[in-house]
Enzyme design. Structure first.
Site, short mmCIF file in Angstrom:
data_model
loop_
_atom_site.label_atom_id
_atom_site.label_comp_id
_atom_site.label_asym_id
_atom_site.label_seq_id
_atom_site.Cartn_x
_atom_site.Cartn_y
_atom_site.Cartn_z
N ASP A 34 0.86 -1.19 0.00
CA ASP A 34 0.00 0.00 0.00
C ASP A 34 0.89 1.23 0.00
O ASP A 34 1.91 1.26 0.68
CB ASP A 34 -0.84 -0.04 1.30
N ARG A 46 -0.71 4.48 0.24
CA ARG A 46 -1.65 5.59 0.40
C ARG A 46 -1.26 6.57 1.50
O ARG A 46 -1.71 7.67 1.54
CB ARG A 46 -3.06 5.05 0.66
#
Lengths: 411, 411
Positions: free
Chosen positions: B323, B325
């Site tokens: 990830d 983000r």
């Protein structure tokens, strides 16, 4: 990591780096694109992979979550459907904004990758099932008939989809716009406030990976039929509008036209042809959403309220232009797919249509959005566009243009 | 235009350029952000307005469609609803990834703009009506009751919406990640293949306008109530997933959870509180859609097929991380809105939740997606996330994780 920061504006070209011969007929002759971050001397492009998401990659490395020299393991990632090669790939002028070999690098350049060269895909092709409530409604209303293969009774639709990152061949792009390559390079440098000095210092690097959003393709029916003259093709070419596409904002026709375009695509696939939706990341006519919302306010607050006759003026006051989408680059994806004729074209835009026909792609039938699908507050947009040259069976005159009024901000 | 190309890596600072005092309590003390493209000496930031759309602006100028010195006419563009100032704006550590004064520049810096300084909004706030088929269905099913003000019987919903371009205060961003500012700057430079040499050469410029997508906020109910302790707030924090959000791809729960979150927001507004959807342009966990589709193929082709126990591994093989983000920046928008407590939180992500609570924002009730809204092929994702720490009322064990199987590519 080394304590020495390498500025990228000076050539340090490694003699073993492959030349890029854009438009060459085979991947070997064209050569791989190398955007290595750990070996600057091996690079033959400006910019980096993943577009603007490179900024997040930087956060990942800076915060210790990602190794700076991570190389992707491409096992099992190859395209789920074959696309090309098509004859158009061997013409350096036909495709200038994407890499036609971008989905094939893990096989076409397998030896080079095994030997340590950092070559990465710029296109990925997978398969999916999609389901939009509008398609369920079309089944219920009897407009679409489930066939159990492409469209299920519950509205599920089988698709192939492709994600494409932009790859710009700068000499070809300049030629497409009829400007000098040096003018293009200089403006790319200046209007971005100095992003990538190589644009003006490294004329030997001809390929640019711009940090802009790319496009997504949704295919309905048998992708392998594309490129054959007898294959009928339906298409919706859609430029992103997050407010309508996701949230159903009623000031424009974007999502309704997209859903209608998908209906047209499904019908074409059911009749043995291929349907294609091209979804471009060009929010707010490529002006971005902040500008778009500023324009909405200016439209709704102007003396006389929001109306078709001043629709384009308000955008121009804020942004300086009415539109920045540059449909000049639109034909590339059709050339990539080997498409020379579109039988059903679900778009009214004269700019999109003009770009295709100028590139020699025939558009047989233009399919306007059905009137009953135009949302309440979107009449201003629709009339303004028709008066400006959008395709329709009827063009409003000046008196009629003055009639539709958009909602005020407090309504 | 001048024949002389000005490289931006050397300081040529004009003594009259306003200092930026990030976190100052008034706009006058904070100072305007100046990203002028025509007067490099007047700039006090790195980068340019409109994020990655600057690349399209370059095409517009290069092709002659836009004057290079165009200045926006901001008449009538001011926010349609007032937001702030809130006490959080005066804390330089609380907001580091957006400009809290970004929507107010046309009034806060009116004198400077009139005097010729190029100051532009980075936030725009407008009003709209939205309509999603899922909300019509919720009305039909009796889950939502039209009230004629927020929600109409036909499913139309009144919203206020805001578009926010990212504005990064580099010292604050580095502090948030617990790293040195120089490490952040160097990785931003290196991982983007040399975008903006000023990142490493101009330590006097502390503000960066990164060319990444921003966020859009949708407000339900009376925005003026935000920042008051008695105001109840419901929220869905949503990271973009174009395939589901727009096309309804059934491999994830993105659009169903978004629609459910909007239901929760409408209910809260009808009860006198405020609903908020935060939509972040972070496609495919900020890895981009090409990487996302490569991972889909790797998941579906791996030995044993697509399953929850190897869900995160496949992403890590391709991208190097699970990830990107970076929910560390998530609290900023809540601080901007003066929100200190979220009463109903329509998200199961432990990363989003952890980021908020670490920033001192209380989350009262977490609302998981109802089981009946999870699409057929999305069980793999949901179980993998629950096992990895997502909030739910039940966490599957290793044996149960092995059960759900995603579709193969040919199914």
């Amino acid at each position: 990591m080394s304590a020495h920061i390498v500025l990228t504006s000076h050539p340090r070209r490694d003699a073993t780096v492959p030349e890029v011969r854009w438009g060459a007929p085979t991947p070997e002759e064209r050569g791989p694109l190398v955007a290595s971050l750990t070996n600057p001397a091996a690079r033959n492009v400006i910019g980096s992979h993943s577009g603007a998401y490179a900024v997040y990659r930087a956060l990942a490395v800076a915060s210790g979550a990602l190794q700076r020299d991570h190389r992707p393991d491409l096992t099992n990632t190859a395209p789920a459907e074959a696309i090309g090669p098509h004859p158009q790939w061997a013409d350096p002028d036909k495709i200038v904004s994407l890499d036609p070999w971008g989905h094939l690098v893990s096989t076409a350049f397998a030896d080079r990758i095994a030997a340590g060269l950092d070559v990465r895909p710029t296109i990925a092709i997978t398969k999916a099932h999609i389901n939009m409530p509008e398609l369920q409604a079309a089944v219920t209303a009897g407009r679409l008939q489930p066939d159990g293969a492409i469209l299920s009774p519950n509205g599920d639709v089988r698709v192939t989809k492709a994600a494409i990152d932009p790859v710009w061949y700068l000499p070809g792009l300049a030629k497409r716009f009829g400007i000098k390559e040096s003018t293009l390079r200089r403006n790319l440098f200046e209007q971005t406030a100095g992003m990538f000095p190589e644009l003006v210092t490294r004329n030997d690097l001809k390929v640019f990976l711009p940090p802009i959003g790319g496009m997504t393709l949704y295919f309905f029916g048998d992708v392998a039929k594309l490129g054959r003259p007898e294959t009928k093709v339906a298409c919706r070419l859609h430029d992103e509008c997050n407010g309508s596409d996701v949230f159903g904002s009623d000031i424009c026709t974007c999502r309704p036209y997209l859903a209608h375009g998908i209906e047209v695509c499904i019908e074409m696939a059911q009749q043995g042809g291929v349907g294609l939706v091209v979804y471009n990341r060009k929010e707010g006519r490529a002006l971005g959403e902040v500008t778009k919302f500023l324009v909405y306010n200016a439209r709704k607050r102007q003396t006389g309220g929001d109306r078709a006759e001043t629709y384009f003026e308000r955008t121009e006051c804020v942004a300086g232009v009415q539109d920045m989408r540059f449909q000049e680059l639109t034909p590339d994806v059709f050339h990539w797919l080997g498409i020379t004729r579109i039988d059903r074209w679900a778009s009214m835009s004269n700019m999109k249509h003009g770009a295709l026909t100028a590139a020699g792609i025939e558009v047989v039938e233009r399919v306007p959005i059905p009137d009953e699908l135009i949302p309440a507050d979107a009449r201003v947009e629709m009339d303004a566009k028709k008066a400006a040259g959008y395709f329709s069976h009827y063009t409003p005159d000046a008196n009629e243009l003055a009639v539709p009024k958009g909602r005020g901000l407090q309504e």
